[in-house]
Motif scaffolding. Structure first.
Motif, PDB file in Angstrom:
ATOM      1  N   ARG A 150       0.830  -1.213   0.000  1.00 58.52           N
ATOM      2  CA  ARG A 150       0.000   0.000   0.000  1.00 58.52           C
ATOM      3  C   ARG A 150       0.861   1.258   0.000  1.00 58.52           C
ATOM      4  O   ARG A 150       0.535   2.250  -0.663  1.00 58.52           O
ATOM      5  CB  ARG A 150      -0.915   0.007   1.228  1.00 58.52           C
ATOM      6  CG  ARG A 150      -2.056  -0.999   1.187  1.00 58.52           C
ATOM      7  CD  ARG A 150      -2.763  -1.044   2.541  1.00 58.52           C
ATOM      8  NE  ARG A 150      -3.807  -2.040   2.585  1.00 58.52           N
ATOM      9  CZ  ARG A 150      -5.113  -1.774   2.418  1.00 58.52           C
ATOM     10  NH1 ARG A 150      -5.488  -0.523   2.195  1.00 58.52           N
ATOM     11  NH2 ARG A 150      -6.014  -2.717   2.472  1.00 58.52           N
ATOM     12  N   ALA A 151       1.959   1.225   0.763  1.00 54.48           N
ATOM     13  CA  ALA A 151       2.840   2.393   0.841  1.00 54.48           C
ATOM     14  C   ALA A 151       3.457   2.702  -0.527  1.00 54.48           C
ATOM     15  O   ALA A 151       3.557   3.866  -0.920  1.00 54.48           O
ATOM     16  CB  ALA A 151       3.928   2.164   1.879  1.00 54.48           C
ATOM     17  N   GLU A 173       0.789   4.275  -2.651  1.00 55.47           N
ATOM     18  CA  GLU A 173       0.520   5.642  -2.206  1.00 55.47           C
ATOM     19  C   GLU A 173       1.641   6.582  -2.655  1.00 55.47           C
ATOM     20  O   GLU A 173       1.386   7.720  -3.083  1.00 55.47           O
ATOM     21  CB  GLU A 173       0.384   5.671  -0.688  1.00 55.47           C
ATOM     22  CG  GLU A 173      -0.125   6.980  -0.106  1.00 55.47           C
ATOM     23  CD  GLU A 173      -1.579   7.250  -0.430  1.00 55.47           C
ATOM     24  OE1 GLU A 173      -2.028   8.386  -0.188  1.00 55.47           O
ATOM     25  OE2 GLU A 173      -2.274   6.339  -0.943  1.00 55.47           O
ATOM     26  N   ASN A 174       2.879   6.138  -2.565  1.00 54.28           N
ATOM     27  CA  ASN A 174       3.994   6.951  -3.028  1.00 54.28           C
ATOM     28  C   ASN A 174       3.862   7.290  -4.510  1.00 54.28           C
ATOM     29  O   ASN A 174       4.063   8.438  -4.929  1.00 54.28           O
ATOM     30  CB  ASN A 174       5.323   6.236  -2.781  1.00 54.28           C
ATOM     31  CG  ASN A 174       5.733   6.240  -1.317  1.00 54.28           C
ATOM     32  OD1 ASN A 174       5.254   7.040  -0.522  1.00 54.28           O
ATOM     33  ND2 ASN A 174       6.623   5.334  -0.967  1.00 54.28           N
ATOM     34  N   ARG A 213       1.180   7.363  -6.318  1.00 55.91           N
ATOM     35  CA  ARG A 213       0.036   8.249  -6.584  1.00 55.91           C
ATOM     36  C   ARG A 213       0.394   9.717  -6.373  1.00 55.91           C
ATOM     37  O   ARG A 213      -0.225  10.601  -6.953  1.00 55.91           O
ATOM     38  CB  ARG A 213      -1.145   7.863  -5.691  1.00 55.91           C
ATOM     39  CG  ARG A 213      -1.791   6.527  -6.051  1.00 55.91           C
ATOM     40  CD  ARG A 213      -3.094   6.327  -5.303  1.00 55.91           C
ATOM     41  NE  ARG A 213      -3.688   5.040  -5.601  1.00 55.91           N
ATOM     42  CZ  ARG A 213      -3.638   3.984  -4.800  1.00 55.91           C
ATOM     43  NH1 ARG A 213      -3.029   4.089  -3.632  1.00 55.91           N
ATOM     44  NH2 ARG A 213      -4.191   2.842  -5.148  1.00 55.91           N
ATOM     45  N   HIS A 214       1.379   9.980  -5.519  1.00 55.49           N
ATOM     46  CA  HIS A 214       1.723  11.368  -5.185  1.00 55.49           C
ATOM     47  C   HIS A 214       3.095  11.774  -5.737  1.00 55.49           C
ATOM     48  O   HIS A 214       3.671  12.746  -5.262  1.00 55.49           O
ATOM     49  CB  HIS A 214       1.709  11.547  -3.669  1.00 55.49           C
ATOM     50  CG  HIS A 214       0.364  11.346  -3.050  1.00 55.49           C
ATOM     51  ND1 HIS A 214      -0.653  12.268  -3.157  1.00 55.49           N
ATOM     52  CD2 HIS A 214      -0.139  10.317  -2.311  1.00 55.49           C
ATOM     53  CE1 HIS A 214      -1.725  11.824  -2.517  1.00 55.49           C
ATOM     54  NE2 HIS A 214      -1.445  10.648  -2.004  1.00 55.49           N
ATOM     55  N   TYR A 243       6.115  16.523  -1.625  1.00 53.56           N
ATOM     56  CA  TYR A 243       5.629  15.275  -1.011  1.00 53.56           C
ATOM     57  C   TYR A 243       6.800  14.483  -0.437  1.00 53.56           C
ATOM     58  O   TYR A 243       7.841  14.336  -1.063  1.00 53.56           O
ATOM     59  CB  TYR A 243       4.879  14.433  -2.041  1.00 53.56           C
ATOM     60  CG  TYR A 243       4.258  13.183  -1.465  1.00 53.56           C
ATOM     61  CD1 TYR A 243       3.070  13.244  -0.763  1.00 53.56           C
ATOM     62  CD2 TYR A 243       4.870  11.945  -1.632  1.00 53.56           C
ATOM     63  CE1 TYR A 243       2.491  12.098  -0.227  1.00 53.56           C
ATOM     64  CE2 TYR A 243       4.306  10.797  -1.109  1.00 53.56           C
ATOM     65  CZ  TYR A 243       3.125  10.882  -0.404  1.00 53.56           C
ATOM     66  OH  TYR A 243       2.564   9.743   0.124  1.00 53.56           O
ATOM     67  N   ASN A 278      -0.126  14.088   5.035  1.00 49.56           N
ATOM     68  CA  ASN A 278      -1.516  14.232   4.596  1.00 49.56           C
ATOM     69  C   ASN A 278      -1.508  15.123   3.366  1.00 49.56           C
ATOM     70  O   ASN A 278      -1.730  16.317   3.459  1.00 49.56           O
ATOM     71  CB  ASN A 278      -2.377  14.820   5.712  1.00 49.56           C
ATOM     72  CG  ASN A 278      -3.846  14.918   5.321  1.00 49.56           C
ATOM     73  OD1 ASN A 278      -4.264  14.349   4.316  1.00 49.56           O
ATOM     74  ND2 ASN A 278      -4.618  15.658   6.094  1.00 49.56           N
ATOM     75  N   ARG A 279      -1.163  14.513   2.235  1.00 50.10           N
ATOM     76  CA  ARG A 279      -0.956  15.222   0.978  1.00 50.10           C
ATOM     77  C   ARG A 279       0.132  16.282   1.160  1.00 50.10           C
ATOM     78  O   ARG A 279       1.263  15.956   1.436  1.00 50.10           O
ATOM     79  CB  ARG A 279      -2.269  15.812   0.470  1.00 50.10           C
ATOM     80  CG  ARG A 279      -3.339  14.763   0.186  1.00 50.10           C
ATOM     81  CD  ARG A 279      -4.360  15.234  -0.791  1.00 50.10           C
ATOM     82  NE  ARG A 279      -3.796  15.502  -2.111  1.00 50.10           N
ATOM     83  CZ  ARG A 279      -4.538  15.850  -3.162  1.00 50.10           C
ATOM     84  NH1 ARG A 279      -5.846  15.971  -3.041  1.00 50.10           N
ATOM     85  NH2 ARG A 279      -3.966  16.063  -4.333  1.00 50.10           N
TER      86      ARG A 279
END
Length: 289
Positions: A79-80, A83-84, A86-87, A93, A224-225
């Motif tokens: 998941r990490a 998530e990385n 995606r941003h 970030y 958080n974003r």
């Protein structure tokens, strides 16, 4: 573990033999178990622990808990990575470091991201250590600020930029406010924000001092974003003048990109997916670069 072997009481004494072994330069020995053997062992363990269908067994609780923990940790890393990725285009970030985990949490990478020019007078980047201070106790490395109708510098994700309004007394932080008749904004490397009044003398005037925050243990903040939240593990937060006492400088008209390597994240994602397939574990999500 990771290429090291430990001795136990049952392993007997350690003896050196300089005659039989051979050391080959530039060579690596592969794992002495085939992938098929590893997969069969993993499937047998899952069946034994009651996590896969198979012959009836007593399903020892310890084995079940251990395997569930391994699966949960793998899922967290997977998941990490997602998530990385995606941003990866988000300014400032901070990526999660999947190799640094403590107490079920992943540490944030605190390395510097590359800077890119925007030419906007309201955007700013930190070159070096430090964080922008925002209202509500928030911090950020994202300098994608915009000026609202009240003359305040704000992030789209929320949070107004804080600074010192009095050049002589830098004690209490306030929301940075730019007068409506100010133009030609200039932000110096030490955080001094200046501007020229439209109907003034034509000389630059002092508007505010934008400090940077030094965090005791910055890697344990939560992302958080564009915003960073403090946790009990982060320690103290001390405002300071940019360019002094180890803090970085502020660059107007630039933005810091995210500090992750997309290539590295994709490689790790493939490795985690292959590991999951080897053990027959379900994947949280699929990612096709």
């Amino acid at each position: 573990r990771k290429g090291y072997l430990g001795t136990t009481a049952a392993s007997g004494p350690v003896q050196l033999d300089a005659t039989n072994p051979r050391v080959l330069s530039g060579q690596l020995e592969l794992c002495n178990a085939t992938s098929l053997e590893q997969q069969k062992t993993a499937q047998a363990l899952l069946v034994f622990a009651g996590l896969r269908a198979g012959p009836a067994s007593s399903h020892p609780q310890r084995a079940r808990e251990d395997l569930l923990q391994v699966m949960a940790e793998h899922d967290q890393l997977y998941r990490a990575c997602l998530e990385n990725l995606r941003h990866q285009t988000d300014a400032g970030y901070r990526a999660s470091d999947i190799f640094a985990r403590r107490g079920g949490r992943l540490r944030l990478k605190t390395t510097q991201g590359p800077l890119r020019e925007t030419k906007s007078p309201y955007t700013m980047a930190i070159d070096g250590d430090g964080y922008f201070l925002l209202e509500g106790g928030k911090l950020s490395r994202c300098g994608s600020f915009q000026m609202n109708k009240d003359g305040e510098l704000v992030l789209l994700e929320g949070g107004r930029l804080l600074g010192y309004a009095d050049p002589e007394r830098q004690e209490s932080l306030q929301v940075v406010h730019i007068p409506a008749d100010m133009s030609n904004l200039e932000l110096k490397g030490d955080g001094t924000l200046m501007g020229t009044r439209l109907n003034g003398s034509g000389r630059p005037e002092w508007i505010a001092q934008i400090p940077l925050a030094r965090v005791g243990n910055e890697g344990w903040m939560t992302q958080n974003r564009a915003l960073l939240d403090l946790t009990p593990e982060t320690g103290s937060v001390l405002p300071g003048v940019p360019g002094r006492d180890g803090l970085g400088v502020v660059a107007q008209g630039y933005l810091e990109s995210s500090n992750l390597s997309a290539f590295e994240q994709i490689k790790m994602l493939h490795a985690l997916r292959n590991y999951a397939q080897l053990l027959g574990m379900p994947l949280f999500d699929e990612y096709q670069p």
